[in-house]
Design a protein around this motif. Structure first.
Motif, mmCIF file in Angstrom:
data_model
loop_
_atom_site.group_PDB
_atom_site.id
_atom_site.type_symbol
_atom_site.label_atom_id
_atom_site.label_comp_id
_atom_site.label_asym_id
_atom_site.label_seq_id
_atom_site.Cartn_x
_atom_site.Cartn_y
_atom_site.Cartn_z
ATOM 1 N N PHE A 398 -14.064 -47.940 23.915
ATOM 2 C CA PHE A 398 -13.820 -49.663 23.927
ATOM 3 C C PHE A 398 -15.401 -50.045 23.328
ATOM 4 O O PHE A 398 -16.489 -49.933 23.458
ATOM 5 N N PRO A 399 -15.254 -50.436 21.809
ATOM 6 C CA PRO A 399 -16.347 -51.849 21.910
ATOM 7 C C PRO A 399 -16.028 -52.419 22.590
ATOM 8 O O PRO A 399 -15.673 -53.229 23.357
ATOM 9 N N LYS A 400 -17.397 -53.433 23.433
ATOM 10 C CA LYS A 400 -17.685 -54.179 24.205
ATOM 11 C C LYS A 400 -17.971 -55.834 23.559
ATOM 12 O O LYS A 400 -17.206 -55.898 23.161
ATOM 13 N N PRO A 401 -17.358 -56.476 25.191
ATOM 14 C CA PRO A 401 -16.548 -57.465 24.792
ATOM 15 C C PRO A 401 -17.559 -58.322 23.998
ATOM 16 O O PRO A 401 -17.595 -59.373 22.674
ATOM 17 N N LYS A 402 -18.689 -58.927 24.155
ATOM 18 C CA LYS A 402 -20.188 -58.776 23.267
ATOM 19 C C LYS A 402 -20.568 -58.576 21.662
ATOM 20 O O LYS A 402 -21.107 -59.064 21.183
ATOM 21 N N GLU A 403 -19.335 -57.526 21.192
ATOM 22 C CA GLU A 403 -19.610 -57.017 20.177
ATOM 23 C C GLU A 403 -18.990 -57.607 19.197
ATOM 24 O O GLU A 403 -18.648 -57.103 17.943
ATOM 25 N N PHE A 404 -17.921 -58.582 19.367
ATOM 26 C CA PHE A 404 -17.098 -59.308 18.640
ATOM 27 C C PHE A 404 -17.376 -60.577 18.304
ATOM 28 O O PHE A 404 -18.416 -61.567 19.125
ATOM 29 N N PRO A 405 -16.993 -60.817 17.567
ATOM 30 C CA PRO A 405 -16.023 -60.525 16.470
ATOM 31 C C PRO A 405 -16.790 -58.514 15.930
ATOM 32 O O PRO A 405 -17.748 -59.081 15.519
ATOM 33 N N TYR A 406 -15.348 -57.524 15.868
ATOM 34 C CA TYR A 406 -15.543 -56.217 15.794
ATOM 35 C C TYR A 406 -15.119 -55.935 14.125
ATOM 36 O O TYR A 406 -14.478 -56.482 14.093
ATOM 37 N N ALA A 407 -15.650 -55.773 13.504
ATOM 38 C CA ALA A 407 -15.285 -54.994 12.443
ATOM 39 C C ALA A 407 -15.360 -53.656 12.214
ATOM 40 O O ALA A 407 -15.852 -52.779 13.043
ATOM 41 N N THR A 408 -13.860 -53.153 11.916
ATOM 42 C CA THR A 408 -13.873 -51.964 12.029
ATOM 43 C C THR A 408 -13.772 -51.480 10.175
ATOM 44 O O THR A 408 -14.185 -52.334 8.949
ATOM 45 N N PRO A 409 -13.921 -50.154 10.404
ATOM 46 C CA PRO A 409 -14.070 -49.192 9.863
ATOM 47 C C PRO A 409 -13.036 -49.731 8.006
ATOM 48 O O PRO A 409 -12.534 -48.970 7.136
ATOM 49 N N THR A 410 -11.910 -50.865 8.537
ATOM 50 C CA THR A 410 -10.572 -50.246 7.598
ATOM 51 C C THR A 410 -10.695 -51.537 7.482
ATOM 52 O O THR A 410 -10.188 -52.410 6.872
ATOM 53 N N GLY A 411 -12.267 -52.370 7.732
ATOM 54 C CA GLY A 411 -11.910 -53.621 7.033
ATOM 55 C C GLY A 411 -11.884 -54.881 8.260
ATOM 56 O O GLY A 411 -11.621 -55.842 6.877
ATOM 57 N N LEU A 412 -11.333 -54.506 8.493
ATOM 58 C CA LEU A 412 -10.869 -55.742 9.696
ATOM 59 C C LEU A 412 -11.571 -56.706 10.497
ATOM 60 O O LEU A 412 -12.655 -56.122 10.988
#
Length: 798
Positions: A398-412
């Motif tokens: 999981f990405p950690k809560p502090k990493e949001f906004p989180y960029a995915t490798p699919t561009g979202l």
């Protein structure tokens, strides 16, 4: 300026329910207009054939018949059926409203009959004689792509509709570094939406006023109006579309169908009100289908369970033609294929294939259930391969809560989340450790308990206009009448979601009123400002935000008027209990109705202020929203019969701030039941001749009450920063999260038999065959029948 929160967050019963429960609502088929005529369509019995000739003479002279039309009779009077989605190098597959030369799926309309009643029309339709030259159908998408396969659209050399690719990160390096690569081919089978109300259309044309009114079972009344006008070549202002009560849609009514355009054309052509209501068989044959994707998933992982990379090839069966969003739906699967995991490198390849079937399109979840199913099954397979607990693998990635906004490798860009929190709550609520201990004990007794997990994220609040084929904003107008009652006119078009209640709760809090003082109007293009509609869990996150912003404008104006009357700063005023008062001195107040009256009498308004109380807002979101959650399913498989007994289901969802918990629970419950249908029961089956052999409810199994145990729901709350309400959307969450949890539970139960994967639906005959094929390890024969009576399957013949 302070707002008292009295209603937002409360589980109020739906304002819509009394009229629905008492049968006082009106659906399209309830409409009875003077001199109404009825349409019946003549449909192809062949999946692939040339039309050699058509003779309508006997039908034209049948009793009560007003008109019989073929595609040749229509000529250019009606345009092709629109497809809003466009992809690079996508081949066009334009569908005529009535087939003229070839038919490409069973149920494609070739002619229509208009008569004084539906019985006369049906009798006459049987007199239409069509000579077909059958051609070889192709129903398997893999065979459709093979060299030498029959080609559906002769202007092309093959059945490839498009190829779509997406890559982020260094995929090659990720797989080179992997300690293990987990591979699996998975089928996400074709489904039929089965809305309780089939599609229906009524059209009436008044030549003196040059006004065409169309009543339709649609989720997108304004977009439908635009497309009807375009197809008929008439100015849009003469077309008036009304969506009355709509008995379920699930995406199947997020479309523009040939029948809608043709009925509108007939009303203008014949000068009579015209009605068409589809039969259930027509609904199965000629309303869009959902899903139908085949994926080959590869996950590159370290020995400790860290995900390094993902490769996925998806073959999407699009059917014979495109409907409104057909080509777009599989790309949502590609965008969401990472799920809620940190996967540094991803490559997705999608091939869309033409086959001799009805088109696929948006069905509850629309591409996201497929993505979640593929990644969640793959995660469970990683856990099995590494002999680790599935919960551990999920938490580790999981990405950690502090990493949001989180960029995915699919561009979202995922907006906000706390994935560990929802998983921990689901595990605790289900008693996960206890369940694992119970599972081990039962296996020693020859009983097969399965525990399935799913941690999901979905893309909702469709969406920014830059990412949408037909706009992603939404509109709202708020008008306070001189009597003090409030009208909310929303461009969203709810049909079961409950926005008449939730929007009233928002307004009641902002204006200090009761929900019963608020009236929500939707679905009428002559009254409501142009809007996009209801789909993609957007009605509250986008439409509700438009309502909220318009309400704030109205409230600010009222506060200015009240401040002028009270000689106080408007920012120090509070709206509550139908009064506007000074926060520091509640006794200093003005009645809400008095302030409203002042706005209309307009004798003592602040200098420069316009009279009246009306505000419109068009809300354009800056991003999608991304609800998430964790689900736990507990099943027991009977080794003697292959029956699956669903014993418990726990769902923890996070849809941001909650306006009405009762509405949220209802949406989650309904979504879980539809997911259960896909996991255990439902499958649209075409035979090799392209005949839909699951063409009625007698052959297409959907969930019944006895299939569903008590659903245990809970939620975490992680507000979205994308809109001021902090809401994310929940209409599709249950469908997206539940399907993989249920299948993971079945596969987990069958693990002692060496079962690694089982495609949906997990029919008992498939399970029984697998059990007979493998001998269980570490158990002895069961001595008692499974099932605790709370959730049972297998009572119906399948």
């Amino acid at each position: 300026m302070a707002t008292a929160t009295r209603y937002m967050g409360r589980p109020l019963k739906r304002k819509e329910d009394p009229r629905l429960i008492q049968g006082l609502s009106h659906y399209v088929d309830d409409l009875r207009l003077p001199d109404m005529h009825y349409v019946v369509f003549v449909r192809s019995p062949h999946a692939h054939a040339r039309i050699r000739s058509m003779d309508t003479s006997r039908a034209q002279t049948a009793p009560g018949v007003l008109a019989v039309l073929t595609g040749q009779d229509l000529g250019n009077a009606v345009g092709v059926i629109p497809c809003a989605a466009q992809l690079p190098e996508m081949k066009l597959a334009l569908r005529p409203p009535l087939a003229t030369e070839r038919v490409l799926f069973v149920g494609e309309p070739v002619a229509l009959v208009v008569a004084v009643d539906r019985y006369a029309a049906r009798d006459a339709a049987e007199l239409v004689e069509v000579e077909y030259e059958p051609l070889t159908p192709i129903v398997d998408p893999e065979k459709a792509l093979a060299r030498g396969a029959p080609v559906l659209h002769p202007q092309y050399s093959d059945n490839v509709a498009y190829r779509w690719e997406l890559e982020g990160g260094d995929v090659g390096a990720a797989f080179q570094k992997a300690d293990k690569v987990v591979r699996q081919k998975m089928v996400n089978q074709r489904l039929i939406p089965v809305a309780l109300e089939p599609r229906a259309v009524v059209a009436n044309y008044k030549p003196g006023e040059n006004k065409l009114t169309v009543w339709s079972t649609t989720q997108i009344p304004h977009l439908l109006r635009t497309q009807i006008a375009a197809a008929l070549g008439v100015p849009e202002y003469i077309v008036h579309v009304i969506a009355p009560e709509v008995g379920g849609g699930f995406g199947s009514k997020l479309n523009v169908y040939a029948e809608e355009v043709l009925v509108a054309h007939l009303a203008m052509r014949l000068g009579k009100p015209v009605k068409w209501t589809e039969s259930r068989r027509e609904n199965f044959q000629a309303t869009i289908h959902g899903r139908d994707q085949i994926a080959t998933m590869e996950l590159a992982v370290k020995r400790d369970g860290t995900l390094l990379g993902l490769r996925c090839h998806i073959l999407a069966d699009l059917g014979a033609y495109y409907q409104l969003l057909t080509p777009l739906i599989p790309t949502l699967t590609g965008l969401m294929i990472c799920g809620c995991y940190k996967i540094p490198a991803v490559r997705v390849e999608i091939t869309g294939a033409f086959t001799n079937k009805m088109a696929t399109d948006a069905y509850r979840g629309a591409g996201r259930p497929e993505a979640t199913y593929f990644i969640e099954r793959a995660i469970d397979m990683v856990a099995a391969e590494l002999k680790k607990d599935p919960a551990e693998i999920r938490r580790k990635n999981f990405p950690k809560p502090k990493e949001f906004p989180y960029a995915t490798p699919t561009g979202l860009i995922y907006d906000s989340a706390n994935y560990p929190k929802s998983l921990d709550m689901a595990l605790k609520k289900s008693g996960y450790r206890r369940l694992r201990a119970q599972q081990a004990k039962l296996r020693r007794q020859g009983r097969y308990l399965g525990i399935g997990l799913s941690t999901y994220v979905e893309i909702c609040a469709m969406g920014p206009s830059s990412a949408m084929p037909a706009g992603g904003w939404e509109s709202a107008t708020v008008r306070i009448e001189p009597t003090g009652k409030v009208n909310i006119l929303t461009g969203a078009s709810p049909h079961g979601q409950g926005q008449e209640t939730s929007f009233a709760q928002i307004a009641a809090d902002l204006l200090g009123l009761e929900p019963d003082d608020i009236h929500v109007v939707h679905g009428d293009t002559a009254i409501v400002p142009y809007g996009i509609g209801t789909f993609g869990s957007r009605a509250t996150a986008v439409g509700g935000t438009a309502v909220y912003t318009a309400l704030v404008k109205i409230r600010d104006k009222l506060a200015t008027i009240a401040g002028h009357i009270l000689q106080e700063d408007p920012q120090r005023l509070v709206f509550r209990d139908k009064k506007i008062f000074l926060k520091s001195n509640p006794a200093k107040s003005v009645a809400f109705a008095e302030a409203v009256g002042a706005a209309y009498i307009a004798k003592a308004l602040p200098a420069g202020m316009e009279p009246g109380l009306e505000a419109t807002h068009f809300f354009e979101p800056s991003n999608f929203t991304f609800p998430f959650g964790a689900h736990v399913a507990v099943v027991e498989v009977d080794p003697e019969t292959g029956e699956v007994h669903l014993q418990r289901y726990v769902a923890v969802d996070d849809c941001g701030n909650v306006i009405n918990p009762l509405l949220v629970d209802g949406q989650v419950h309904g979504g879980i039941v539809q997911a259960l249908g896909q996991a255990f029961l439902e499958e649209a089956v075409y035979d090799e001749n392209g005949q839909l052999i699951t063409g009625e409810l007698t052959d297409y199994a959907i969930p019944r009450a006895w299939d569903v145990p008590r659903l245990e729901t809970a939620r975490t709350v992680t507000p979205s920063p994308v809109n001021p309400l902090g809401v994310k959307g929940v209409g599709e969450a249950g469908t997206i999260g539940a399907t993989p949890a249920l299948v993971n539970a079945v596969v987990d139960a069958l693990a002692p038999f060496g079962v690694r994967h089982l495609d949906m639906p997990t029919k008992r005959e498939r399970i029984w065959q697998l059990i007979r094929k493998f001998k269980p390890t570490g158990s002895r024969p069961a001595t008692k029948r499974v099932g605790d009576g709370r959730g049972r399957r297998g009572r119906r013949k399948r």
